[in-house]
Design an enzyme around this catalytic site. Sequence first.
Site, PDB file in Angstrom:
ATOM      1  N   LYS A   1      -1.186   5.349   6.146  1.00 40.82           N
ATOM      2  CA  LYS A   1      -0.914   6.502   5.306  1.00 40.82           C
ATOM      3  C   LYS A   1      -1.535   6.019   4.069  1.00 40.82           C
ATOM      4  CE  LYS A   1       2.217   8.519   8.977  1.00 40.82           C
ATOM      5  NZ  LYS A   1       2.342   7.406   9.931  1.00 40.82           N
TER       6      LYS A   1
ATOM      7  N   GLY B   1       1.705  -1.550   8.023  1.00 48.07           N
ATOM      8  CA  GLY B   1       1.087  -1.443   9.679  1.00 48.07           C
ATOM      9  C   GLY B   1      -0.114  -1.907   9.248  1.00 48.07           C
TER      10      GLY B   1
ATOM     11  N   CYS C   1       6.634   8.941  14.604  1.00 47.66           N
ATOM     12  CA  CYS C   1       5.430   9.607  16.350  1.00 47.66           C
ATOM     13  C   CYS C   1       6.484   9.526  17.680  1.00 47.66           C
ATOM     14  CB  CYS C   1       4.127   8.882  16.153  1.00 47.66           C
ATOM     15  SG  CYS C   1       4.230   7.426  16.670  1.00 47.66           S
TER      16      CYS C   1
END
Length: 433
Positions: free
Chosen positions: A251, A247, A367
């Site tokens: 992270k 994305g 998530c």
Amino acid sequence: MRPNGRIQTSIELLNEVQESPLPMDRVVNTYLRARRFIGSKDRRDINARVYGVIRSRCRLDWWTTQTGLTAGNRSAVLAYTILVEGMKASELDEICNGEQYSPEKLSDFENEALATLQGKTLDHPDMSQAVMGELPDWISGLFEQQFGKEQAVFEMAALQQEATLDLRVNLLKGDREQAQEFLAADDVISEKTAHSDWGLRVQGRTALGNCKAFREGLVEVQDEGSQLIAILCDAKPGMSIIDLCAGAGGKTLALAASLGNDGDLVAMDVDARRLQRAEPRMERAGVENVRYATLNNDNLNKMAKKGFDRVLVDAPCSGSGTWRRQPDARLRLTKEKYGNYQGLQADVLEKSAKCVKVGGRLIYATCSLFNGENIDQINTFLTKHANYTLRDASKLWVEVSDVPCPFDGEVMKLTPAQHGLDGFFCAVLERTA
């Protein structure tokens, strides 16, 4: 702005949110930035009302159905001003006068219907558990299957609360104490997070763009739960790592800090534009060892030939664990989309498995709060891949952190109700042959 203008703007903004495919926060921020004439106090009022309506939309729709009001954003906003903000129907009648920048004039029926809401609260004992939980019936059913009827009530209620603002300190540029000092110099008060050694929780709300610590890459916005996934990757200098669904690089940034700019770090995503948005963040953070690759079969085959120490799969999912931040997302999720996510998750697990070297680890994370996207995917994967084994995440935690483990069992499962964090799942799989 006068009250009539703020209410009309709230209705218009909700229409924009409903019609746009983009996340709610981006729509709201873009809308308000484009209208510089709206003052800061008015922005806060409009923002609070718009998010308040979305967070309580199922209950508002229940009330409008009871009163016979026409379903839609106008009725929802008008009902909200009475049920939550305590306005009277007579006040609304003056505000809704049909003049420029004002809501359309109330009809006689609207006046009578809104008057029946005075003195009532948002909740009503006749509401179903799904309505009280602000979820479609089928998603409420998933919560009951997942947590049991009693705990599901607490989990759904927790998702209606506002999320915290958490920061991750960039170890390439400093430590938590330094970050706190920099933030405090810009009147931003923070406290150390309970579970992440890298985290700070900001008290109240602030415009981080004005903070030196953020502008210079010392801190990044990242929920504490998301930081725990990066910690479980156990990235060490010299390793080779792929962030497979990178994305915008949240992270990736955390992994880069763990590597200390020493090692091979590849950020991959199916959308090259997302990766482009990550590049300025990497530069600001002082990251020097990231390379970018579009997620496709050709590039995956190249990665598989090399083999990596760690492959992080932050899989596409329902996002149910983050509905505190994107309250509109729970109303957009359909059974079809939920099923499509599960298909994508199984596919990306299969493809990523080829990229891990023997002795290396595949870290699968979402998530999501739902087993169908989490442990069920892992169990199905393991039945097909005898050369992979599930590592006990709670035991791994003891090896990578001095902080007491915030979860129990072989996989990490976090929920807003039980941990005060966004909901996350993480499983660590090791390739043995």
